[in-house]
Design a protein around this motif. Structure first.
Motif, PDB file in Angstrom:
ATOM      1  N   LEU A 179       0.829  -1.212   0.000  1.00  0.00           N
ATOM      2  CA  LEU A 179       0.000   0.000   0.000  1.00  0.00           C
ATOM      3  C   LEU A 179       0.859   1.256   0.000  1.00  0.00           C
ATOM      4  CD1 LEU A 179      -3.068  -0.519   2.390  1.00  0.00           C
ATOM      5  CD2 LEU A 179      -3.090  -0.007  -0.048  1.00  0.00           C
ATOM      6  N   ARG A 180       2.079   1.153   0.545  1.00  0.00           N
ATOM      7  CA  ARG A 180       2.967   2.311   0.554  1.00  0.00           C
ATOM      8  C   ARG A 180       3.259   2.802  -0.869  1.00  0.00           C
ATOM      9  NH1 ARG A 180       5.957   3.164   5.296  1.00  0.00           N
ATOM     10  NH2 ARG A 180       5.659   1.577   6.939  1.00  0.00           N
ATOM     11  N   GLU A 181       3.165   1.930  -1.842  1.00  0.00           N
ATOM     12  CA  GLU A 181       3.493   2.272  -3.219  1.00  0.00           C
ATOM     13  C   GLU A 181       2.312   2.880  -3.974  1.00  0.00           C
ATOM     14  OE1 GLU A 181       5.211  -1.089  -5.150  1.00  0.00           O
ATOM     15  OE2 GLU A 181       6.379  -1.674  -3.408  1.00  0.00           O
ATOM     16  N   VAL A 182       1.139   2.888  -3.351  1.00  0.00           N
ATOM     17  CA  VAL A 182      -0.037   3.461  -3.999  1.00  0.00           C
ATOM     18  C   VAL A 182       0.035   4.975  -3.902  1.00  0.00           C
ATOM     19  CG1 VAL A 182      -2.562   3.629  -3.939  1.00  0.00           C
ATOM     20  CG2 VAL A 182      -1.431   1.433  -3.526  1.00  0.00           C
ATOM     21  N   ASN A 183      -0.254   5.635  -4.996  1.00  0.00           N
ATOM     22  CA  ASN A 183      -0.236   7.089  -5.037  1.00  0.00           C
ATOM     23  C   ASN A 183      -1.268   7.662  -4.068  1.00  0.00           C
ATOM     24  OD1 ASN A 183       0.238   9.736  -5.824  1.00  0.00           O
ATOM     25  ND2 ASN A 183      -1.073   9.607  -7.639  1.00  0.00           N
ATOM     26  N   GLY A 184      -0.816   8.522  -3.164  1.00  0.00           N
ATOM     27  CA  GLY A 184      -1.718   9.169  -2.217  1.00  0.00           C
ATOM     28  C   GLY A 184      -1.678   8.580  -0.817  1.00  0.00           C
ATOM     29  N   ILE A 185      -0.933   7.513  -0.590  1.00  0.00           N
ATOM     30  CA  ILE A 185      -0.848   6.899   0.737  1.00  0.00           C
ATOM     31  C   ILE A 185       0.545   7.159   1.304  1.00  0.00           C
ATOM     32  CG2 ILE A 185      -0.912   4.748   2.056  1.00  0.00           C
ATOM     33  CD1 ILE A 185      -2.953   3.679   0.162  1.00  0.00           C
ATOM     34  N   GLY A 186       0.593   7.994   2.316  1.00  0.00           N
ATOM     35  CA  GLY A 186       1.847   8.274   2.988  1.00  0.00           C
ATOM     36  C   GLY A 186       2.002   7.397   4.225  1.00  0.00           C
ATOM     37  N   ASP A 187       3.061   7.695   4.986  1.00  0.00           N
ATOM     38  CA  ASP A 187       3.361   6.872   6.165  1.00  0.00           C
ATOM     39  C   ASP A 187       2.244   6.934   7.212  1.00  0.00           C
ATOM     40  OD1 ASP A 187       6.930   7.640   6.072  1.00  0.00           O
ATOM     41  OD2 ASP A 187       5.722   6.142   4.989  1.00  0.00           O
ATOM     42  N   ARG A 188       1.717   8.132   7.442  1.00  0.00           N
ATOM     43  CA  ARG A 188       0.677   8.268   8.471  1.00  0.00           C
ATOM     44  C   ARG A 188      -0.595   7.545   8.064  1.00  0.00           C
ATOM     45  NH1 ARG A 188      -1.348  14.013  11.165  1.00  0.00           N
ATOM     46  NH2 ARG A 188      -2.896  13.082  12.582  1.00  0.00           N
ATOM     47  N   ARG A 189      -1.019   7.716   6.824  1.00  0.00           N
ATOM     48  CA  ARG A 189      -2.242   7.045   6.376  1.00  0.00           C
ATOM     49  C   ARG A 189      -2.038   5.531   6.324  1.00  0.00           C
ATOM     50  NH1 ARG A 189      -5.370   9.896   1.718  1.00  0.00           N
ATOM     51  NH2 ARG A 189      -5.620  11.287   3.527  1.00  0.00           N
ATOM     52  N   PHE A 190      -0.846   5.115   5.932  1.00  0.00           N
ATOM     53  CA  PHE A 190      -0.570   3.677   5.908  1.00  0.00           C
ATOM     54  C   PHE A 190      -0.667   3.085   7.317  1.00  0.00           C
ATOM     55  CE2 PHE A 190       2.496   0.198   6.447  1.00  0.00           C
ATOM     56  CZ  PHE A 190       1.977  -0.731   5.558  1.00  0.00           C
ATOM     57  N   ALA A 191      -0.197   3.824   8.322  1.00  0.00           N
ATOM     58  CA  ALA A 191      -0.273   3.341   9.703  1.00  0.00           C
ATOM     59  C   ALA A 191      -1.723   3.196  10.144  1.00  0.00           C
ATOM     60  CB  ALA A 191       0.483   4.291  10.630  1.00  0.00           C
ATOM     61  N   ASP A 192      -2.590   4.091   9.676  1.00  0.00           N
ATOM     62  CA  ASP A 192      -4.012   3.996  10.028  1.00  0.00           C
ATOM     63  C   ASP A 192      -4.699   2.819   9.319  1.00  0.00           C
ATOM     64  OD1 ASP A 192      -4.393   7.624  10.025  1.00  0.00           O
ATOM     65  OD2 ASP A 192      -3.752   6.250  11.626  1.00  0.00           O
ATOM     66  N   LEU A 193      -4.274   2.542   8.070  1.00  0.00           N
ATOM     67  CA  LEU A 193      -4.954   1.519   7.278  1.00  0.00           C
ATOM     68  C   LEU A 193      -4.411   0.112   7.536  1.00  0.00           C
ATOM     69  CD1 LEU A 193      -5.215   3.329   3.822  1.00  0.00           C
ATOM     70  CD2 LEU A 193      -7.018   3.015   5.544  1.00  0.00           C
ATOM     71  N   ARG A 194      -3.201  -0.008   7.979  1.00  0.00           N
ATOM     72  CA  ARG A 194      -2.563  -1.324   8.080  1.00  0.00           C
ATOM     73  C   ARG A 194      -3.366  -2.324   8.909  1.00  0.00           C
ATOM     74  NH1 ARG A 194       3.841  -2.474   9.310  1.00  0.00           N
ATOM     75  NH2 ARG A 194       3.747  -4.735   8.931  1.00  0.00           N
ATOM     76  N   PRO A 195      -3.891  -1.975  10.093  1.00  0.00           N
ATOM     77  CA  PRO A 195      -4.645  -2.985  10.865  1.00  0.00           C
ATOM     78  C   PRO A 195      -6.040  -3.272  10.297  1.00  0.00           C
ATOM     79  CG  PRO A 195      -4.658  -0.904  12.032  1.00  0.00           C
ATOM     80  CD  PRO A 195      -3.754  -0.711  10.860  1.00  0.00           C
ATOM     81  N   LEU A 196      -6.464  -2.532   9.302  1.00  0.00           N
ATOM     82  CA  LEU A 196      -7.823  -2.676   8.777  1.00  0.00           C
ATOM     83  C   LEU A 196      -7.880  -3.409   7.436  1.00  0.00           C
ATOM     84  CD1 LEU A 196      -9.163   0.923   9.541  1.00  0.00           C
ATOM     85  CD2 LEU A 196      -9.327  -1.118  10.973  1.00  0.00           C
ATOM     86  N   VAL A 197      -6.730  -3.771   6.887  1.00  0.00           N
ATOM     87  CA  VAL A 197      -6.722  -4.402   5.556  1.00  0.00           C
ATOM     88  C   VAL A 197      -5.882  -5.657   5.598  1.00  0.00           C
ATOM     89  CG1 VAL A 197      -7.072  -2.224   4.324  1.00  0.00           C
ATOM     90  CG2 VAL A 197      -4.740  -3.003   4.841  1.00  0.00           C
ATOM     91  N   ARG A 198      -6.093  -6.475   4.547  1.00  0.00           N
ATOM     92  CA  ARG A 198      -5.290  -7.688   4.355  1.00  0.00           C
ATOM     93  C   ARG A 198      -5.019  -7.821   2.861  1.00  0.00           C
ATOM     94  NH1 ARG A 198     -10.602  -9.448   4.922  1.00  0.00           N
ATOM     95  NH2 ARG A 198     -11.324 -10.893   3.296  1.00  0.00           N
ATOM     96  N   PRO A 199      -3.984  -8.602   2.469  1.00  0.00           N
ATOM     97  CA  PRO A 199      -3.659  -8.727   1.039  1.00  0.00           C
ATOM     98  C   PRO A 199      -4.841  -9.295   0.246  1.00  0.00           C
ATOM     99  CG  PRO A 199      -1.861  -9.553   2.385  1.00  0.00           C
ATOM    100  CD  PRO A 199      -3.013  -9.309   3.322  1.00  0.00           C
TER     101      PRO A 199
END
Length: 214
Positions: free
Chosen positions: A194-214
């Motif tokens: 997800l870090r490689e998706v345009n528009g997702i920075g470190d802070r947003r990635f930290a918020d989304l990580r526990p809510l998503v799966r591959p």
């Protein structure tokens, strides 16, 4: 002399007749019942006392348990009769769906935990895009059928744009970027992509990580 002889003969005959044994009739046997009816005074026969009835301490076959309590839940979304439902305590999500007339055609229930026990005052939202999941551990709040429901995570490999929009901080544009990256790279092998998706920075990635799966 003749008178004396006659008198002696009479006396002798009387003496011999009184000395002969006579048959005596045996007395009738009087039973205890007859004696009682006749008010007799004979000694009553011994009676064996029977068991004295005591309080019933055996198991009871009737159902005497107190009536179960009730809970109130709000069923919304893709059900035939959305609204407030009164259910017995201990009911599960599946019971709430039945009380609401069942789910409508096309509702996504793949990630809904229909065996979960309901709590009083919670909401069961069936396949409602944008519905917020409840706080973890509260036992109350919305229960969303679909990948964005509580106690479940959104699959980056199968989620639609609408389902991705239920994630915090993800709007229509960012959701489309996530789907585009999946299409270009053949899916997500790990959440870190997800870090490689345009528009997702470190802070947003930290918020989304526990809510998503591959």
């Amino acid at each position: 002399m003749a008178v004396v002889l006659i008198g002696a003969a009479v006396l002798a005959a009387t003496h011999f007749s009184s000395a002969r044994p006579e048959a005596v009739r045996a007395p009738d046997r009087v039973t205890e019942a007859a004696a009682v009816r006749a008010g007799g005074t004979g000694a009553p026969s011994a009676r064996i006392p029977g068991p004295t009835p005591g309080p019933d301490t055996g198991p009871r076959t009737g159902t005497e348990s107190e009536p179960r309590g009730q809970i109130v839940v709000d069923v919304s979304g893709k059900v035939r009769r959305p609204g407030i439902q009164h259910l017995p305590s201990g009911s599960r999500v599946a019971d709430a769906l039945r009380a609401a007339g069942g789910v409508r055609a096309g509702a996504d229930l793949t990630s809904l935990n229909r065996a979960r026990v309901l709590t009083d005052g919670e909401q069961v939202a069936v396949d409602v895009p944008g519905a917020l999941p409840p706080a973890v551990g509260t036992g109350t709040g919305g229960s969303v059928a679909g990948p964005a429901g509580p106690a479940t995570t959104v699959s980056l490999g199968t989620a639609t744009v609408e389902q991705l929009e239920t994630l915090p901080g993800v709007g229509p544009v960012l959701a489309q970027h996530i789907v585009d990256y999946r299409t270009e790279h053949g899916g997500y092998r790990s959440v870190d992509e997800l870090r490689e998706v345009n528009g997702i920075g470190d802070r947003r990635f930290a918020d989304l990580r526990p809510l998503v799966r591959p």
